[in-house]
Write a protein that holds these residues in place. Sequence first.
Motif, PDB file in Angstrom:
ATOM      1  N   LEU A  87      -1.931  -4.089  13.136  1.00 55.40           N
ATOM      2  CA  LEU A  87      -1.076  -4.680  12.110  1.00 55.40           C
ATOM      3  C   LEU A  87      -1.272  -3.921  10.803  1.00 55.40           C
ATOM      4  N   THR A  88      -0.164  -3.514  10.184  1.00 56.02           N
ATOM      5  CA  THR A  88      -0.220  -2.896   8.866  1.00 56.02           C
ATOM      6  C   THR A  88       0.557  -3.763   7.892  1.00 56.02           C
ATOM      7  N   LEU A  89      -0.117  -4.227   6.859  1.00 56.78           N
ATOM      8  CA  LEU A  89       0.494  -5.100   5.856  1.00 56.78           C
ATOM      9  C   LEU A  89       0.802  -4.311   4.593  1.00 56.78           C
ATOM     10  N   GLN A  90       2.042  -4.349   4.176  1.00 55.52           N
ATOM     11  CA  GLN A  90       2.431  -3.732   2.910  1.00 55.52           C
ATOM     12  C   GLN A  90       2.165  -4.772   1.810  1.00 55.52           C
ATOM     13  N   VAL A  91       0.994  -4.709   1.229  1.00 52.94           N
ATOM     14  CA  VAL A  91       0.596  -5.750   0.287  1.00 52.94           C
ATOM     15  C   VAL A  91       1.291  -5.621  -1.059  1.00 52.94           C
ATOM     16  N   THR A  92       1.844  -4.441  -1.345  1.00 49.68           N
ATOM     17  CA  THR A  92       2.597  -4.240  -2.588  1.00 49.68           C
ATOM     18  C   THR A  92       3.504  -3.032  -2.458  1.00 49.68           C
ATOM     19  N   GLY A 147       3.285   1.252  -1.463  1.00 53.36           N
ATOM     20  CA  GLY A 147       2.637   1.437  -2.734  1.00 53.36           C
ATOM     21  C   GLY A 147       1.181   1.836  -2.667  1.00 53.36           C
ATOM     22  N   GLU A 148       0.468   1.420  -3.687  1.00 46.32           N
ATOM     23  CA  GLU A 148      -0.980   1.612  -3.743  1.00 46.32           C
ATOM     24  C   GLU A 148      -1.631   0.256  -3.474  1.00 46.32           C
ATOM     25  N   PRO A 149      -2.229   0.060  -2.299  1.00 47.32           N
ATOM     26  CA  PRO A 149      -2.734  -1.263  -1.905  1.00 47.32           C
ATOM     27  C   PRO A 149      -3.794  -1.834  -2.842  1.00 47.32           C
ATOM     28  N   LEU A 150      -4.583  -0.989  -3.494  1.00 47.75           N
ATOM     29  CA  LEU A 150      -5.638  -1.510  -4.367  1.00 47.75           C
ATOM     30  C   LEU A 150      -5.078  -2.177  -5.624  1.00 47.75           C
ATOM     31  N   LEU A 151      -3.786  -2.038  -5.873  1.00 49.21           N
ATOM     32  CA  LEU A 151      -3.169  -2.785  -6.961  1.00 49.21           C
ATOM     33  C   LEU A 151      -3.068  -4.265  -6.619  1.00 49.21           C
ATOM     34  N   ASN A 152      -3.259  -4.584  -5.360  1.00 55.03           N
ATOM     35  CA  ASN A 152      -3.245  -5.993  -4.939  1.00 55.03           C
ATOM     36  C   ASN A 152      -4.497  -6.304  -4.127  1.00 55.03           C
ATOM     37  N   LEU A 153      -5.645  -5.933  -4.679  1.00 53.67           N
ATOM     38  CA  LEU A 153      -6.918  -6.169  -4.001  1.00 53.67           C
ATOM     39  C   LEU A 153      -7.167  -7.654  -3.786  1.00 53.67           C
ATOM     40  N   LYS A 154      -6.654  -8.491  -4.675  1.00 58.80           N
ATOM     41  CA  LYS A 154      -6.841  -9.935  -4.526  1.00 58.80           C
ATOM     42  C   LYS A 154      -6.260 -10.409  -3.194  1.00 58.80           C
ATOM     43  N   LEU A 155      -5.038  -9.962  -2.868  1.00 52.98           N
ATOM     44  CA  LEU A 155      -4.413 -10.381  -1.614  1.00 52.98           C
ATOM     45  C   LEU A 155      -5.177  -9.813  -0.417  1.00 52.98           C
ATOM     46  N   ILE A 156      -5.643  -8.576  -0.531  1.00 49.80           N
ATOM     47  CA  ILE A 156      -6.410  -7.969   0.553  1.00 49.80           C
ATOM     48  C   ILE A 156      -7.636  -8.826   0.865  1.00 49.80           C
ATOM     49  N   ALA A 175      -8.737  -1.269   7.618  1.00 49.85           N
ATOM     50  CA  ALA A 175      -8.478   0.090   7.153  1.00 49.85           C
ATOM     51  C   ALA A 175      -7.506   0.053   5.980  1.00 49.85           C
ATOM     52  N   MET A 176      -7.459   1.179   5.256  1.00 47.78           N
ATOM     53  CA  MET A 176      -6.587   1.276   4.096  1.00 47.78           C
ATOM     54  C   MET A 176      -6.259   2.735   3.819  1.00 47.78           C
ATOM     55  N   THR A 177      -5.010   2.979   3.429  1.00 48.56           N
ATOM     56  CA  THR A 177      -4.606   4.286   2.918  1.00 48.56           C
ATOM     57  C   THR A 177      -4.430   4.149   1.415  1.00 48.56           C
ATOM     58  N   THR A 178      -5.120   4.994   0.641  1.00 53.10           N
ATOM     59  CA  THR A 178      -5.137   4.847  -0.809  1.00 53.10           C
ATOM     60  C   THR A 178      -5.063   6.200  -1.506  1.00 53.10           C
ATOM     61  N   ASN A 179      -4.570   6.193  -2.723  1.00 51.59           N
ATOM     62  CA  ASN A 179      -4.580   7.435  -3.509  1.00 51.59           C
ATOM     63  C   ASN A 179      -5.909   7.642  -4.223  1.00 51.59           C
ATOM     64  N   ALA A 180      -6.823   6.683  -4.095  1.00 53.07           N
ATOM     65  CA  ALA A 180      -8.215   6.768  -4.578  1.00 53.07           C
ATOM     66  C   ALA A 180      -8.369   6.708  -6.097  1.00 53.07           C
ATOM     67  N   THR A 181      -7.292   6.533  -6.837  1.00 55.90           N
ATOM     68  CA  THR A 181      -7.429   6.470  -8.293  1.00 55.90           C
ATOM     69  C   THR A 181      -8.044   5.146  -8.746  1.00 55.90           C
ATOM     70  N   LEU A 182      -7.987   4.115  -7.889  1.00 59.81           N
ATOM     71  CA  LEU A 182      -8.505   2.793  -8.259  1.00 59.81           C
ATOM     72  C   LEU A 182      -9.786   2.434  -7.497  1.00 59.81           C
ATOM     73  N   LEU A 183     -10.438   3.443  -6.929  1.00 58.56           N
ATOM     74  CA  LEU A 183     -11.687   3.198  -6.200  1.00 58.56           C
ATOM     75  C   LEU A 183     -12.854   3.065  -7.183  1.00 58.56           C
TER      76      LEU A 183
END
Length: 465
Positions: A87-92, A147-156, A175-183
């Motif tokens: 399952l892949t969730l588009q959180v934002t 989008g960038e999933p870490l923008l919605n870390l609360k939902l994750i 798992a997560m695919t991220t641009n790493a700018t918010l790590l």
Amino acid sequence: MDIIFKGIKTPKNSYIYDRGRNAILAVSDSEYEELEQLQKGLVKEEDSKVLKKYQNEGFLCPNTVTKIEHPCSGVLGHYLRNHVEKLTLQVTQRCNLRCEYCIYSGNYDNRKHSNLDMSFETAKKAIDLYLCSSGEMEEYFVSFYGGEPLLNLKLIKQCVEYIKSKTVGKRINFAMTTNATLLNDEAVDYLRNEDFGIMVSLDGSKKEHDRHRKFQNGEGSFDLIQKNLKRIKEKNPDFFSKITYNSVMNPDSDYRSVKTYFETDELLNSAEILTNIVESENPGEKVKLSKDYLKIDKFDQLKLYLLMLKKIDEKDVSKLVLIRARYIIRKYQEIIKKAEIGSKCHHNGPCIPGTRRLFVNVQGKLFPCERVSETSSIMQLGNVEEGFEIEKVRKLLNVGKVTEDLCKNCWALLHCNQCIRNADGKDHLSRKLKMLYCPDTKRQAYFILKEICALRELGCTFERI
């Protein structure tokens, strides 16, 4: 003529690929010439001693394919009810970057960035649907996407807790695919504690990465990503060692620079790197990469062959091409089985839509994966409220139907990897669009078969690397 085969020549020998048995036959030059004449209609079947010889051995028999149908058509309902793998969730749909080639950039007719976030209610319904549809899976796989999933870390975090509360006795892989700018430290500590697998989008050196992966104000993102990765390596070396990277190649990419960076950079020289070539905006059109890229890639391919022939060590081969060896070996293993094709067949391209990487967007719509268009009604498989529309899924599964007359008689049928995306006419499966990809698909099929012939001549055992 109703016998389907393809001639293959290497500098040393002649071969015939027999589609009916998915087998490669080593033939003499004279046999090759006679079969070529037969294929052109210059020799009659009843007059060909060569044809009779191989038919007596069970090869080069008349075409048996009368219907293009995916072998899983009859058990599709069972798969959708019991065998959804991931399952892949588009959180934002929000993103803090504006990468020029991104599918959300507006350059592609499939989706754009927006301020939409997935609600927890939608996420719960998606998770419930997945858990109810994956009973045959030994493990659960849940991925978060943007989008960038870490923008919605609360939902994750809410989703992770909900999944854990609903499952007993099975391992859950996040798992997560991220641009790493918010790590930042908070995000990393959480992801590490929950044992997340992380894929970072990184296009190489600062010059190459910043060329396309920019913030909304136009500034490059490389320096911030490097800063975050270095901090992770210092504080959480075990977590850092598990991060994988995805690099996208563009026509203007300096491949030499990208390659040097990933192979020699102190931070990433031991990391696993996946490379992809950016997709053309025009259907069926291949992106033209630089001559320098092609030259370096060919040399790396040569070294890969030498590795497969056990002439050099793996350390001497670019890690950017190692994945190709696995593909060649898999194709070889298929061919040596020499299985008969049967009366019903379908090309390899489509997965069982919705079962391999079920993608749920912020609005709760179901799609085969994150790579298809969210604006396409034909690609929507259903929604979290009502579940799968099984007949719609069946239509996508059998995308070969739109080119059935061509597929039944195509020598490359069993080596065709056309995805349903190639036939996306937005509200229908398009024969015209799908056919645009046929020439390149055949070229790829011919090349892999020729690779196998040449490697086998040189003594390759096709052992797993």
